[in-house]
Scaffold this active site. Sequence first.
Site, short mmCIF file in Angstrom:
data_model
loop_
_atom_site.label_atom_id
_atom_site.label_comp_id
_atom_site.label_asym_id
_atom_site.label_seq_id
_atom_site.Cartn_x
_atom_site.Cartn_y
_atom_site.Cartn_z
N GLU A 114 0.92 -1.25 0.06
CA GLU A 114 -0.07 -0.18 0.03
C GLU A 114 0.78 1.35 -0.09
O GLU A 114 2.21 1.08 0.06
CB GLU A 114 -0.78 -0.05 1.31
CG GLU A 114 -1.42 -1.22 1.85
CD GLU A 114 -1.90 -1.00 3.07
OE1 GLU A 114 -2.88 -2.00 3.59
OE2 GLU A 114 -1.89 -0.17 4.03
N ASP A 118 2.29 10.11 3.85
CA ASP A 118 3.28 10.94 4.72
C ASP A 118 2.52 12.05 5.57
O ASP A 118 2.54 13.15 5.25
CB ASP A 118 4.24 11.78 3.82
CG ASP A 118 5.49 12.14 4.76
OD1 ASP A 118 5.53 11.80 5.71
OD2 ASP A 118 6.37 12.86 3.98
N CYS A 409 16.53 48.35 3.07
CA CYS A 409 15.85 47.62 1.64
C CYS A 409 16.79 47.70 0.60
O CYS A 409 17.55 48.96 0.54
CB CYS A 409 14.56 48.34 1.59
SG CYS A 409 13.94 47.83 -0.19
N CYS A 427 10.39 46.09 4.44
CA CYS A 427 10.88 47.64 4.39
C CYS A 427 9.71 48.55 4.49
O CYS A 427 8.61 48.19 4.19
CB CYS A 427 11.32 47.59 2.59
SG CYS A 427 11.01 49.38 2.02
N CYS A 432 8.74 52.87 -1.47
CA CYS A 432 9.65 51.81 -2.15
C CYS A 432 9.20 51.47 -3.47
O CYS A 432 8.32 51.00 -3.78
CB CYS A 432 10.02 50.75 -1.05
SG CYS A 432 11.11 49.35 -1.91
#
Length: 665
Positions: A114, A118, A409, A427, A432
Amino acid sequence: MKEIKDQKEYINLVDELIEHDEHYYVKNKPLISDYEYDRLLNSIQSWEKKHPDFILDSSPSLRISEALTKGFLHKEHIEPMLSLANTYSIDEITDFINRVYKLLNKKDIKFTSELKLDGTAISIRYDKGKLTQAVTRGNGKIGDDVTNNIKTIKSIPLTLKGKNIPDLLEVRGEVFMNIKTFKELNKKREEEGKDVFANPRNAAAGSLKLLDPKEVSRRRLNIILYGIANAHNYVNFQYEVHKFLQNLNLPTSNENHYKLCKSADEIVSFANRIEKERKKLFFEIDGIVIKVDDLSTYKKLGFTGKFPRYAAAYKFKPDQAITTIEDIIIQIGRTGILTPVAVLKPTFLAGSTISRATLHNQDEIDKKDIRIGDIVIIEKGGDVIPKVVNVDFSKRKKNIKKFKIPNKCPICKSEAKRFDDEVAIRCISPTCAGKTLRRFQFFASKQALDIEHLGSKVMQMLYEKGFVKRLSDIYTLDEGKLSQLEGFKDKSIKNLLESIEKSKKCTLSQFIMGLGIKYIGSETADLLANYAKNIDKLKKLTKEELLSIEGIGEKASDAIIEFFIDKKNIEEIDLLIKHGLNPNVTKQEINQTFLNKIFVLTGSLEAFTRDGAKKMIKERGGKVTSSVSKNTDFVLAGDEPGSKYDKAKKLSIKIISEKEFKSML
Ligand code: IVH
């Protein structure tokens, strides 16, 4: 919400929802949207509130009931939950089989092979056909009582169906998370600055131990059963266990996924086939389990240490490769999260060449002590993005420094910082350029407005050329500007302009997604759209109203309020609308072919979603009901139709195929 008229309609709707649960969780082929599902569930819940004395034990509402308690008790298993000895090679499989032959003193032995799922093991008890208890493996003898969490798994029936339901039955199996659900969960967590799960197994195990069943329900766990405690009381052979479970309507492996084998060769060829098919599965497996088929031999076979001799696992080798980390770059997301990404020496792994691996966040880098120049093992698990499993410290060169995500950044050089309750570093600059470009790219992506031909690269060109400086600029693009983009000719210009035009008729939920509000994923966007109905209302929602929406929490509410307080955002929304974006799509005039005709849908359709078919019927003046009666005009039957098909036949109702339906349209 649909109002339920009477008990009959309630029973029918419960049946319909159970059917949908099966399509979603067992067949992995949902027939309706999550939104439509919740709508039906709401109808059921509101009927049940008014009729508490008549709530079906099988009602899907019981999976998320407020009555579910928090906290775990410890419970003893009626038969210990064992674990398996692992084998890793054909030789080891042969050793296992030979040992069985020797102990039983014969070679005419069959084995059931079989899938080795998991996830995390569970034992579920049914008393007189009713799910009464679900306990984790724990130490094998005593586990955690997670009954309320297990009840949230929609593929597990709360009551058994079928003939000969035993008085007491304890079934065993594996709780797991579908790969797609896992990816969605991690994406959402990453967006929210939370820790991501390393793999679906951890996500399933972690989710099962949450104390709030409502949150567990959102994790959409799944389950497949493979065994019965004291199985010899019910069947004689392991091969029959699967059929036995199936007959009681319990989720078990499909017939391609277990096989009766008469020799090591047959087991090996089963293992090889499954290993090949592994990538096509919607859940993870890590090998196969080989079990002596005849249960009456188990006692005689006994144990070695803690492992039984009647079964063994054969584990697949994980898809791993060794490579070098050449660099670690920082990618910026639309909400400003800085994600470290390893640039790898290109290496072939599980069918493709890998040159990048996500390192998730600083905690992950620290935990594994990953540095530039390291030789590492990479692995491809359930996630398509490979990950770094560990560093080969013996090969580490001297004097290489620890890696720290910069506190600036990489794009705009403003401050980047870690907020108290987050693992991510963000950031913080609202202007930005990196963040802005990502936001624009996200706006046009499939997750939001789905503007065809406006992929990330095209958006980057538009941004770099200065044609799109703010979102609403997308709607000012014209032939003159697009012809300046590299590779853009008449046809591509026409295509893009048409898609942009089309996107003006997006749904409100798509529009909300497009705004890129922190913590707002597609589910929350649906909830918001459903509640607000239009943009004006959306802009004015109070925190109290937001918190009253089931599924929207404190953090999301604050983020929404913060977004709409910002005048710049309101200005942008107004501009988008001024440029013709109209999320409240007006209905087109459609001929009323189905005026007053009553339809019932059953089975899965190929070319339409259920919602889509319903919409088309309604737009043409027809009605869709959930159960077949003598008033039904047509039953539209797709693949694997359910009991409605039989009922329609009995009542001589016209059954139409998808093809006939299309021609009627
Ligand atoms: S049988 C002695 N069958 O593997 C029999 N286990 O190490 C014990 N598992 O804890 C279990 N798929 O969580 C069995 N088809 C399968 C399985 C399976 C996954 C897990 C289970 C168990 C572990 C054994």
